[in-house]
Design a protein around this motif. Structure first.
Motif, short mmCIF file in Angstrom:
data_model
loop_
_atom_site.label_atom_id
_atom_site.label_comp_id
_atom_site.label_asym_id
_atom_site.label_seq_id
_atom_site.Cartn_x
_atom_site.Cartn_y
_atom_site.Cartn_z
N ALA A 72 -13.98 14.60 -58.22
CA ALA A 72 -12.53 14.40 -58.19
C ALA A 72 -12.19 12.91 -58.13
CB ALA A 72 -11.94 15.13 -56.98
N ALA A 73 -12.98 12.15 -57.38
CA ALA A 73 -12.71 10.72 -57.24
C ALA A 73 -13.01 9.95 -58.52
CB ALA A 73 -13.53 10.15 -56.09
N HIS A 74 -13.98 10.44 -59.30
CA HIS A 74 -14.40 9.68 -60.48
C HIS A 74 -13.97 10.31 -61.80
CE1 HIS A 74 -17.02 8.06 -57.34
NE2 HIS A 74 -17.09 6.98 -58.08
N GLY A 75 -13.40 11.49 -61.73
CA GLY A 75 -12.86 12.11 -62.94
C GLY A 75 -13.91 12.54 -63.94
N ARG A 76 -15.09 12.85 -63.46
CA ARG A 76 -16.16 13.27 -64.36
C ARG A 76 -17.22 14.02 -63.56
NH1 ARG A 76 -17.26 7.86 -66.73
NH2 ARG A 76 -15.12 7.58 -66.05
N PRO A 77 -18.02 14.84 -64.25
CA PRO A 77 -19.06 15.58 -63.53
C PRO A 77 -20.23 14.68 -63.13
CG PRO A 77 -18.50 16.64 -65.63
CD PRO A 77 -17.91 15.28 -65.66
N ILE A 78 -21.00 15.15 -62.18
CA ILE A 78 -22.27 14.50 -61.83
C ILE A 78 -23.15 14.47 -63.08
CG2 ILE A 78 -24.38 14.69 -60.48
CD1 ILE A 78 -22.07 13.84 -58.76
N THR A 79 -23.77 13.32 -63.35
CA THR A 79 -24.60 13.17 -64.53
C THR A 79 -25.96 13.84 -64.34
OG1 THR A 79 -23.55 11.02 -64.87
CG2 THR A 79 -25.55 11.48 -66.14
N HIS A 80 -26.57 13.58 -63.18
CA HIS A 80 -27.91 14.11 -62.93
C HIS A 80 -28.11 14.22 -61.43
CE1 HIS A 80 -31.80 14.97 -64.97
NE2 HIS A 80 -32.30 14.77 -63.75
N ALA A 81 -28.89 15.20 -61.02
CA ALA A 81 -29.21 15.39 -59.60
C ALA A 81 -30.71 15.36 -59.40
CB ALA A 81 -28.63 16.70 -59.09
N ILE A 82 -31.13 15.01 -58.19
CA ILE A 82 -32.54 14.96 -57.82
C ILE A 82 -32.72 15.75 -56.53
CG2 ILE A 82 -34.50 13.49 -57.22
CD1 ILE A 82 -32.99 11.18 -58.62
N ALA A 83 -33.63 16.70 -56.56
CA ALA A 83 -34.00 17.45 -55.37
C ALA A 83 -35.33 16.90 -54.85
CB ALA A 83 -34.14 18.93 -55.68
N HIS A 84 -35.32 16.34 -53.65
CA HIS A 84 -36.56 15.85 -53.05
C HIS A 84 -37.28 17.01 -52.36
CE1 HIS A 84 -36.30 11.47 -53.61
NE2 HIS A 84 -35.00 11.69 -53.68
N HIS A 85 -38.56 17.13 -52.64
CA HIS A 85 -39.45 18.20 -52.20
C HIS A 85 -39.30 19.42 -53.12
CE1 HIS A 85 -41.41 16.81 -48.46
NE2 HIS A 85 -40.36 16.02 -48.37
#
Length: 510
Positions: free
Chosen positions: A167-180
């Motif tokens: 909402a703050a940036h007006g765009r979706p998350i580009t990529h996510a990282i799950a540690h473990h």
């Protein structure tokens, strides 16, 4: 082509749909704005289209080292990745979630609180092993209901933070990282499932494998300690997402050493997701050679008796030492601190016979019973100059590494060995065991690896003897002078956090 409804179509496929696919990180709204397209108009997207801000979301299993709380290696690496994306990757903004019972969101700075959320716990951080310096609360001690509640609460917490970011940036998350490779990839799949239901684009994600989760799975598969490791979570991770593993949904999976590849594939059988080697990097702004004397380092330290001991902390002696050996690690059996202590009994005597004097620093901690076990062993062995100083923050570790003659980390099948890299980055040679991740990078130019045992606990007398002889050789031959420069050069060339993060981003097509 821009449709009357405002969507963009490329080769007959909606870009809204394309944005759910891996390696797609340009938003259709930005494309339309850049090209100035009207409804029904068709244009070719130039190859040099300028990408806009890249939004990265990271989910950690362990806490970061702040607010007086010690952090294990995966928490330190998560924080280093977060800082590197924000400080050194152009156009990137990174946001992170990590759990803690002790740390409080309100105590973060204003800058930190915009990009960090502390997942609040009423218990210690759940751990995969039996021993951790930060927790004794095990995943296996959770009931099914407790585990399901934890999973649901964490997924909702992450979804809420992601909604704020977008909402703050007006765009979706580009990529996510799950540690473990345990629960966090499942959580990101849960987040994506909720996003599908809400009509939001999927978030492509990667998994960064750390060693402790794999140790838990392999303890279950071994079946020789079903009291502590009943067969429970290995079947879970294999089928947790629509009958398949969460790792099967990932863009790629990062491993910290080649030794971990087969261990991973033994758990996630038939995994088709690309598995990419990503050796851990260290923050070279902290871990670098420091012009600090052995005496100055010792003068800043006090002993840290085990919890419940009648002994009071005491300042360390500073005079007369010709050498210093440093061990850093948690008090887990596979770290083999007991072997180092038994070796110290031998190398203290050998160095003294030649007129020298060696101090041994034991840096780290564990549950009270483990603290007592190893400190009592040091007393039993009548060690004269071995000091338990507790866990220390990174700048203090860098000073100790810089002043040390050698770093000794005799772990059995160490997954990667962050402490090796930290020590080398401070210009100090290293000694370990010939197994696990260190085999990928410890050569005679930077130190050595002692012949491994057939299994943990086997052939201990031979291993202790070999370890002691190797340490004596390193001190008498002054490896600090002959190998320390090579160790530093290797760390600078191959093991910076920036190098690691850039390689990760490149694997996503950035």
């Amino acid at each position: 082509k821009k449709t009357p409804g405002g969507d963009l179509v490329a080769n007959g496929t909606s870009l809204s749909a394309l944005l759910t696919l891996p390696n797609t990180h340009v938003l259709h709204q930005d494309i339309a704005k850049y090209l100035g397209m009207a409804a029904g108009e068709t244009k070719k997207l130039p190859r040099d289209f300028p990408s806009s801000t890249t939004l990265v979301f990271q989910l950690g299993t362990n806490n970061w080292q702040r607010q007086g709380e010690f952090a294990p290696g995966s928490g330190i690496l998560h924080e280093a990745h977060h800082d590197c994306f924000n400080d050194s990757i152009e156009g990137a903004k990174c946001f992170s979630v990590y759990p803690s019972r002790k740390q409080k969101q309100a105590q973060l700075s204003a800058h930190e609180s915009d990009r960090i959320r502390i997942f609040p716990l009423e218990h210690d951080i759940p751990i995969c092993e039996s021993i951790s310096p930060v927790s004794t609360y095990r995943w296996h001690s959770m009931s099914d209901a407790e585990f399901d509640a934890y999973r649901a609460r964490l997924a909702a917490f992450c979804s809420a933070f992601i909604d704020e970011i977008e909402a703050a940036h007006g765009r979706p998350i580009t990529h996510a990282i799950a540690h473990h490779s345990f629960l966090n990839p499942v959580i990101l799949c849960d987040v994506n499932k909720a996003r599908r239901a809400a009509g939001k684009p999927q978030i492509p994600f990667s998994v960064f494998v750390h060693g402790t989760a794999l140790k838990m799975f392999h303890n279950e598969l071994a079946g020789d300690n079903t009291t502590e490791f009943p067969m429970r979570f290995t079947p879970f991770v294999r089928t947790a997402v629509d009958g398949a593993s969460a790792l099967a949904k990932a863009v790629n999976v990062f491993i910290i050493s080649e030794a971990e590849r087969q261990k991973l594939l033994a758990v996630y059988e038939g995994l088709a997701t690309p598995v990419v080697l990503s050796p851990n990097g260290v923050n070279q702004k902290i871990f670098k050679p420091t012009a600090v004397s052995l005496e100055a380092v010792l003068a800043c330290l006090t002993t840290k008796p085990y919890e419940g001991s009648d002994l009071a902390p005491m300042p360390l002696p500073t005079a007369g030492f010709s050498h210093m050996v440093v061990f850093v690690g948690k008090f887990a059996d596979w770290k083999r601190l007991d072997c180092l202590l038994r070796a110290a009994q031998l190398y203290e005597k050998s160095i003294a016979e030649d007129g020298g004097k060696v101090a041994t620093l034991v840096v780290g901690s564990g549950p009270p019973e483990a603290q007592k076990l190893y400190m009592d062993l040091a007393v039993e062995l009548q060690l004269q100059n071995t000091y338990f100083v507790g866990p220390k923050p990174q700048p203090d570790l860098a000073a100790m590494y810089s002043a040390a003659s050698v770093g000794v980390f005799p772990s059995y099948e160490e997954p990667m060995g962050m402490v090796f890299i930290e020590c080398m980055a401070c210009g100090t040679p290293v000694i370990g065991a010939d197994s696990g991740g260190p085999k990928d990078f410890v050569s005679p130019a930077v130190g050595t690896l002692v012949l491994e045992t057939p299994a943990l606990g086997d052939d201990k007398d031979r291993f202790v003897s070999d370890l002691a002889k190797t340490i004596v050789t390193s001190l008498k031959e002054d490896w600090k002078s002959t190998k320390g420069g090579n160790a530093l050069a290797l760390a600078l060339e191959k093991f910076s956090t920036l190098t690691q993060v850039k390689a990760m981003a490149k694997s996503w097509g950035w």
